[in-house]
Design a protein around this motif. Structure first.
Motif, PDB file in Angstrom:
ATOM      1  N   GLY A 181     -22.527 -75.589 -70.402  1.00  0.00           N
ATOM      2  CA  GLY A 181     -23.362 -75.366 -69.011  1.00  0.00           C
ATOM      3  C   GLY A 181     -24.059 -75.918 -68.288  1.00  0.00           C
ATOM      4  N   LEU A 182     -24.013 -77.221 -69.246  1.00  0.00           N
ATOM      5  CA  LEU A 182     -24.732 -78.568 -69.087  1.00  0.00           C
ATOM      6  C   LEU A 182     -23.549 -79.105 -67.775  1.00  0.00           C
ATOM      7  CD1 LEU A 182     -26.914 -79.779 -72.155  1.00  0.00           C
ATOM      8  CD2 LEU A 182     -27.649 -79.283 -70.219  1.00  0.00           C
ATOM      9  N   ILE A 183     -22.314 -79.125 -68.521  1.00  0.00           N
ATOM     10  CA  ILE A 183     -21.736 -80.093 -67.694  1.00  0.00           C
ATOM     11  C   ILE A 183     -21.441 -79.522 -66.378  1.00  0.00           C
ATOM     12  CG2 ILE A 183     -18.809 -80.331 -67.782  1.00  0.00           C
ATOM     13  CD1 ILE A 183     -18.787 -80.910 -70.579  1.00  0.00           C
ATOM     14  N   VAL A 184     -20.742 -78.300 -66.729  1.00  0.00           N
ATOM     15  CA  VAL A 184     -21.258 -77.386 -64.953  1.00  0.00           C
ATOM     16  C   VAL A 184     -22.514 -77.824 -64.362  1.00  0.00           C
ATOM     17  CG1 VAL A 184     -20.794 -75.271 -64.149  1.00  0.00           C
ATOM     18  CG2 VAL A 184     -19.426 -75.946 -65.329  1.00  0.00           C
ATOM     19  N   ALA A 194     -30.763 -81.083 -72.916  1.00  0.00           N
ATOM     20  CA  ALA A 194     -31.129 -79.527 -71.586  1.00  0.00           C
ATOM     21  C   ALA A 194     -32.845 -78.984 -70.922  1.00  0.00           C
ATOM     22  CB  ALA A 194     -31.266 -78.053 -73.118  1.00  0.00           C
ATOM     23  N   ILE A 195     -33.641 -79.886 -71.897  1.00  0.00           N
ATOM     24  CA  ILE A 195     -35.272 -79.840 -71.599  1.00  0.00           C
ATOM     25  C   ILE A 195     -35.052 -80.667 -70.316  1.00  0.00           C
ATOM     26  CG2 ILE A 195     -37.625 -80.106 -71.464  1.00  0.00           C
ATOM     27  CD1 ILE A 195     -36.682 -78.241 -72.974  1.00  0.00           C
ATOM     28  N   TRP A 196     -33.923 -81.422 -69.607  1.00  0.00           N
ATOM     29  CA  TRP A 196     -34.013 -82.527 -68.527  1.00  0.00           C
ATOM     30  C   TRP A 196     -33.230 -81.602 -67.914  1.00  0.00           C
ATOM     31  CZ3 TRP A 196     -29.475 -84.823 -66.375  1.00  0.00           C
ATOM     32  CH2 TRP A 196     -29.910 -85.575 -65.087  1.00  0.00           C
ATOM     33  N   ALA A 197     -32.752 -80.690 -68.666  1.00  0.00           N
ATOM     34  CA  ALA A 197     -31.647 -80.021 -67.079  1.00  0.00           C
ATOM     35  C   ALA A 197     -32.517 -78.753 -66.222  1.00  0.00           C
ATOM     36  CB  ALA A 197     -30.437 -79.851 -67.370  1.00  0.00           C
ATOM     37  N   ILE A 198     -32.831 -77.779 -67.301  1.00  0.00           N
ATOM     38  CA  ILE A 198     -34.019 -76.782 -67.303  1.00  0.00           C
ATOM     39  C   ILE A 198     -35.652 -77.461 -66.186  1.00  0.00           C
ATOM     40  CG2 ILE A 198     -35.238 -75.286 -67.918  1.00  0.00           C
ATOM     41  CD1 ILE A 198     -33.274 -74.614 -69.955  1.00  0.00           C
ATOM     42  N   LEU A 215     -30.481 -67.950 -63.032  1.00  0.00           N
ATOM     43  CA  LEU A 215     -28.879 -67.938 -63.736  1.00  0.00           C
ATOM     44  C   LEU A 215     -28.147 -69.636 -64.194  1.00  0.00           C
ATOM     45  CD1 LEU A 215     -27.258 -65.894 -60.520  1.00  0.00           C
ATOM     46  CD2 LEU A 215     -27.677 -64.713 -62.740  1.00  0.00           C
ATOM     47  N   TRP A 216     -28.766 -70.870 -63.090  1.00  0.00           N
ATOM     48  CA  TRP A 216     -29.044 -72.168 -63.714  1.00  0.00           C
ATOM     49  C   TRP A 216     -29.271 -72.390 -65.664  1.00  0.00           C
ATOM     50  CZ3 TRP A 216     -24.762 -73.833 -62.752  1.00  0.00           C
ATOM     51  CH2 TRP A 216     -24.334 -75.357 -61.498  1.00  0.00           C
ATOM     52  N   THR A 217     -30.250 -72.081 -65.487  1.00  0.00           N
ATOM     53  CA  THR A 217     -31.001 -71.663 -67.017  1.00  0.00           C
ATOM     54  C   THR A 217     -30.434 -71.078 -68.043  1.00  0.00           C
ATOM     55  OG1 THR A 217     -32.888 -71.929 -65.491  1.00  0.00           O
ATOM     56  CG2 THR A 217     -33.094 -71.497 -67.640  1.00  0.00           C
ATOM     57  N   LEU A 218     -29.796 -69.950 -67.475  1.00  0.00           N
ATOM     58  CA  LEU A 218     -29.505 -68.503 -68.418  1.00  0.00           C
ATOM     59  C   LEU A 218     -28.045 -69.490 -68.724  1.00  0.00           C
ATOM     60  CD1 LEU A 218     -30.161 -65.341 -67.168  1.00  0.00           C
ATOM     61  CD2 LEU A 218     -30.776 -66.823 -69.220  1.00  0.00           C
ATOM     62  N   LEU A 219     -27.518 -70.404 -67.699  1.00  0.00           N
ATOM     63  CA  LEU A 219     -25.781 -70.162 -68.321  1.00  0.00           C
ATOM     64  C   LEU A 219     -25.432 -71.941 -68.904  1.00  0.00           C
ATOM     65  CD1 LEU A 219     -22.936 -70.821 -67.468  1.00  0.00           C
ATOM     66  CD2 LEU A 219     -23.817 -72.800 -65.712  1.00  0.00           C
ATOM     67  N   VAL A 220     -26.764 -72.617 -69.004  1.00  0.00           N
ATOM     68  CA  VAL A 220     -27.181 -73.947 -69.177  1.00  0.00           C
ATOM     69  C   VAL A 220     -27.605 -73.978 -71.396  1.00  0.00           C
ATOM     70  CG1 VAL A 220     -28.768 -75.808 -70.025  1.00  0.00           C
ATOM     71  CG2 VAL A 220     -28.313 -75.361 -68.020  1.00  0.00           C
ATOM     72  N   LEU A 221     -28.696 -72.359 -70.993  1.00  0.00           N
ATOM     73  CA  LEU A 221     -29.117 -71.847 -72.730  1.00  0.00           C
ATOM     74  C   LEU A 221     -28.375 -70.598 -73.410  1.00  0.00           C
ATOM     75  CD1 LEU A 221     -32.390 -71.000 -71.143  1.00  0.00           C
ATOM     76  CD2 LEU A 221     -31.350 -73.280 -72.812  1.00  0.00           C
ATOM     77  N   VAL A 222     -26.960 -70.683 -72.486  1.00  0.00           N
ATOM     78  CA  VAL A 222     -26.370 -69.760 -73.360  1.00  0.00           C
ATOM     79  C   VAL A 222     -25.061 -70.418 -73.593  1.00  0.00           C
ATOM     80  CG1 VAL A 222     -24.690 -67.315 -73.208  1.00  0.00           C
ATOM     81  CG2 VAL A 222     -27.012 -67.921 -72.192  1.00  0.00           C
TER      82      VAL A 222
END
Length: 60
Positions: free
Chosen positions: A44-47, A13-17, A32-39
């Motif tokens: 979120g990571l897959i998308v 998750a940190i790498w993705a952000i 929006l992408w960061t919120l998707l990954v966190l929520v």
């Protein structure tokens, strides 16, 4: 085993952000992408991996 998976998820998750922040996307898209990954952690990571903004280094 659960702790190892939690640590792995946190690292991914940190790498993705970090990649989202470094992308060429607009500030609103980055938020929006960061919120998707966190929520929505797994989905979120897959998308993000499949359809998220690419880093500016990859785009060039």
């Amino acid at each position: 085993m659960g702790t190892l998976l939690a640590i792995l998820h946190f690292v991914v998750a940190i790498w993705a952000i970090m990649n989202i922040i470094g992308s060429g996307a607009t500030p609103l898209a980055k938020v929006l992408w960061t919120l998707l990954v966190l929520v929505f952690p797994l989905v979120g990571l897959i998308v993000w991996f499949l359809a998220g903004p690419k880093s500016s280094a990859q785009a060039a």
